[in-house]
Scaffold this active site. Structure first.
Site, short mmCIF file in Angstrom:
data_model
loop_
_atom_site.label_atom_id
_atom_site.label_comp_id
_atom_site.label_asym_id
_atom_site.label_seq_id
_atom_site.Cartn_x
_atom_site.Cartn_y
_atom_site.Cartn_z
N SER A 17 11.28 9.63 7.65
CA SER A 17 10.32 11.07 7.24
C SER A 17 10.39 12.32 8.77
CB SER A 17 8.96 10.28 9.22
OG SER A 17 8.55 11.85 9.43
N ILE A 60 2.68 12.93 2.95
CA ILE A 60 1.85 12.19 1.29
C ILE A 60 0.46 11.89 2.13
CG2 ILE A 60 2.45 10.24 0.41
CD1 ILE A 60 5.08 12.96 0.31
N ARG A 83 0.82 -1.59 -0.12
CA ARG A 83 -0.41 0.24 -0.01
C ARG A 83 1.12 1.08 0.22
NH1 ARG A 83 -2.16 0.72 4.99
NH2 ARG A 83 -1.20 -0.39 6.10
N TYR A 96 6.86 7.07 17.10
CA TYR A 96 7.45 7.05 15.68
C TYR A 96 8.46 8.47 16.02
CZ TYR A 96 6.63 8.12 11.18
OH TYR A 96 6.31 8.32 9.63
P1 NDP Z 1 0.90 3.09 4.89
O1 NDP Z 1 0.15 2.51 5.90
O2 NDP Z 1 -0.05 3.20 4.01
O3 NDP Z 1 1.02 1.42 4.39
C1 NDP Z 1 2.29 0.72 5.28
C2 NDP Z 1 3.35 -0.16 4.35
O4 NDP Z 1 3.13 -1.09 5.30
C3 NDP Z 1 1.89 -1.27 4.38
O5 NDP Z 1 1.98 -2.14 3.00
C4 NDP Z 1 1.83 -2.88 5.27
O6 NDP Z 1 1.53 -4.10 4.62
C5 NDP Z 1 3.49 -2.49 5.39
N1 NDP Z 1 4.23 -3.10 7.20
C6 NDP Z 1 2.90 -2.45 7.64
N2 NDP Z 1 3.69 -3.57 8.82
C7 NDP Z 1 4.45 -4.21 7.81
C8 NDP Z 1 4.72 -5.31 8.79
N3 NDP Z 1 5.34 -5.63 10.30
N4 NDP Z 1 5.94 -5.89 7.78
C9 NDP Z 1 5.70 -5.76 6.74
N5 NDP Z 1 4.88 -5.06 6.26
C10 NDP Z 1 4.14 -3.87 7.39
O7 NDP Z 1 2.12 3.61 5.00
P2 NDP Z 1 2.71 5.22 3.97
O8 NDP Z 1 3.23 4.37 3.01
O9 NDP Z 1 2.02 6.41 4.89
O10 NDP Z 1 3.77 5.14 4.46
C11 NDP Z 1 5.37 4.06 4.60
C12 NDP Z 1 6.53 5.20 4.47
O11 NDP Z 1 6.59 6.02 4.79
C13 NDP Z 1 6.39 4.59 6.65
O12 NDP Z 1 7.25 4.07 6.71
C14 NDP Z 1 6.31 6.07 7.52
O13 NDP Z 1 6.72 5.84 8.79
C15 NDP Z 1 7.01 6.58 5.74
N6 NDP Z 1 6.41 8.18 5.81
C16 NDP Z 1 4.96 8.26 5.46
C17 NDP Z 1 4.31 9.42 5.88
C18 NDP Z 1 3.06 9.99 5.18
O14 NDP Z 1 2.30 11.05 5.22
N7 NDP Z 1 1.71 9.01 4.68
C19 NDP Z 1 5.54 11.09 6.22
C20 NDP Z 1 6.60 10.82 6.60
C21 NDP Z 1 6.78 9.03 6.36
P3 NDP Z 1 0.14 -4.61 5.26
O15 NDP Z 1 -0.93 -3.62 4.48
O16 NDP Z 1 0.22 -5.67 4.03
O17 NDP Z 1 0.17 -4.42 6.42
#
Ligand code: NDP
Length: 252
Positions: free
Chosen positions: A142, A188, A15, A155
Site C-alpha cells: 500500500s 481503490i 472480494r 497497517y
Molecule cells: P477488501 O476488504 O475489499 O477484501 C479483502 C479480502 O481479503 C477479502 O477477500 C477477504 O476475504 C480477504 N481476507 C481478509 N482477511 C483474511 C484472512 N485472515 N484470511 C483469508 N482471507 C482474508 O480489501 P481490498 O480488496 O480493498 O484490499 C486487498 C488488498 O489491497 C489488501 O492487502 C489491502 O491492504 C490492499 N490495499 C487496498 C487499498 C484500497 O484502497 N482498497 C489501498 C492499498 C492497499 P473474506 O471476505 O472471505 O473474509
C-alpha cells in the site's frame, strides 16, 4: 493468452482487489486457486463466474494467518493444477485507530493477517518455486507504507514490512528464476476503503492528480504484468499504482 496453463494461488480472492486479480489471471489462461476467509457466497459466485467464461477458479476457505492452513492451500492447489507458478499475497485488513487507543488485539490481528499471511504463503511455496526454478511472487502492499496517515500505525507497519520482505526475499530467490515484487495501490474503490471514502467525500478525488479513485482492475493489470513474461527481468520492486496520489501535490 500470456499465462496459459500456469497455476496461480491468490489470497483474499473473494472480494475487492483480489477478486479482480483472480478474474484477470484466469482471463490470461491461468488456473487460479483463491483463498477466502468468511465470504463463502462471494467466493462461490466468483468460481462460477470464471467457469462460465471458460476459465478455472478453485475457492479455498482458510485463514491466511495460519501457516498450517497456508500449507494445506498450497498442497491442494498443487494437487489440483499439477504445479503453481504464481503466488499473489493480497489478503489484508485494516483496524484503524489512533495509536494511544490502539488495542493489542488490533495491532496483532493486522500484523498477523497482512504480514503474517504474506510470510505464511511465501513459506509454503518458496521452496517449491526454487526447486522448479520458476515462480512469481507478488505481494499487495500500500502507499500507506510510505505516506503516513493518522490511525494507521498497525497497517503502515504491516505494509512497510511487506515491502522490506519483498526486497530481501527477491535477493534470495533471484538466482533460482523466481521474482518477488510488490504492488502498492493508492485509493481503490472496495469495501476496505468505503468508510474513509464516506468520511472524506470529494476531497479524495481532489488529492489524486488523475481525479479518480482507482478500480480493482487497475491493480489487477499490474499483477498480470508482474506474473507474465514481460516482467521477467524485474525483481525486488514496489510498483506504485495510485493515479499520482503519492506525489503529494496540493489538492485542487
Ligand atoms: P477488501 O476488504 O475489499 O477484501 C479483502 C479480502 O481479503 C477479502 O477477500 C477477504 O476475504 C480477504 N481476507 C481478509 N482477511 C483474511 C484472512 N485472515 N484470511 C483469508 N482471507 C482474508 O480489501 P481490498 O480488496 O480493498 O484490499 C486487498 C488488498 O489491497 C489488501 O492487502 C489491502 O491492504 C490492499 N490495499 C487496498 C487499498 C484500497 O484502497 N482498497 C489501498 C492499498 C492497499 P473474506 O471476505 O472471505 O473474509
Amino acid at each position: 493468452m500470456k499465462l496459459k496453463d500456469q497455476g496461480a494461488l491468490v489470497t483474499g480472492g473473494s472480494r475487492g482487489i483480489g477478486r479482480a486479480i483472480v478474474k484477470a489471471l484466469a482471463a490470461e489462461g491461468a488456473k487460479v486457486a483463491f483463498v477466502y476467509k468468511g465470504s463463502q457466497q462471494a467466493a462461490e459466485s466468483l468460481a462460477a463466474e470464471v467457469a462460465e467464461l471458460g476459465g478455472v477458479a478453485l475457492a479455498l476457505q482458510a485463514d491466511v494467518a495460519s501457516l498450517e492452513e497456508a500449507q494445506k492451500c498450497a498442497e491442494r492447489a498443487e494437487k489440483e493444477f499439477g504445479r503453481i507458478d504464481i503466488l499473489v499475497n493480497n489478503a489484508g485488513i485494516i483496524r484503524d485507530d489512533l495509536f494511544v487507543r490502539l488495542e493489542p488485539e488490533a495491532w496483532h490481528s493486522v500484523l498477523q493477517t497482512n504480514l503474517g499471511g504474506t510470510y505464511n504463503f511465501c513459506r509454503a511455496l518458496a521452496y517449491t518455486f526454487m526447486k522448479q526454478r520458476r515462480g512469481r511472487i507478488i505481494n499487495i502492499s500500500s502507499i500507506a507504507a510510505d505516506h503516513a496517515n493518522p490511525g494507521q500505525c498497525n497497517y503502515a507497519a504491516s505494509k512497510g514490512a511487506i515491502n522490506s520482505l519483498t526486497r530481501a526475499l527477491a535477493v534470495e530467490l533471484a538466482s533460482r528464476g523466481v521474482t518477488v515484487n510488490a504492488v502498492a495501490p493508492g485509493f481503490i474503490e472496495t469495501d476496505m476503503s468505503e468508510a474513509v471514502r464516506n468520511k472524506a467525500g470529494d476531497l479524495i478525488k481532489k488529492m489524486i492528480p488523475m481525479r479518480r479513485l482507482g478500480q480493482p482492475e487497475d491493480i489487477a493489470r499490474m499483477v498480470v504484468f508482474l506474473a507474465g513474461p514481460d516482467s521477467s527481468y524485474i525483481t525486488g520492486q514496489v510498483m506504485v499504482v495510485d493515479g499520482g496520489l503519492g506525489l503529494g501535490a496540493a489538492p485542487v
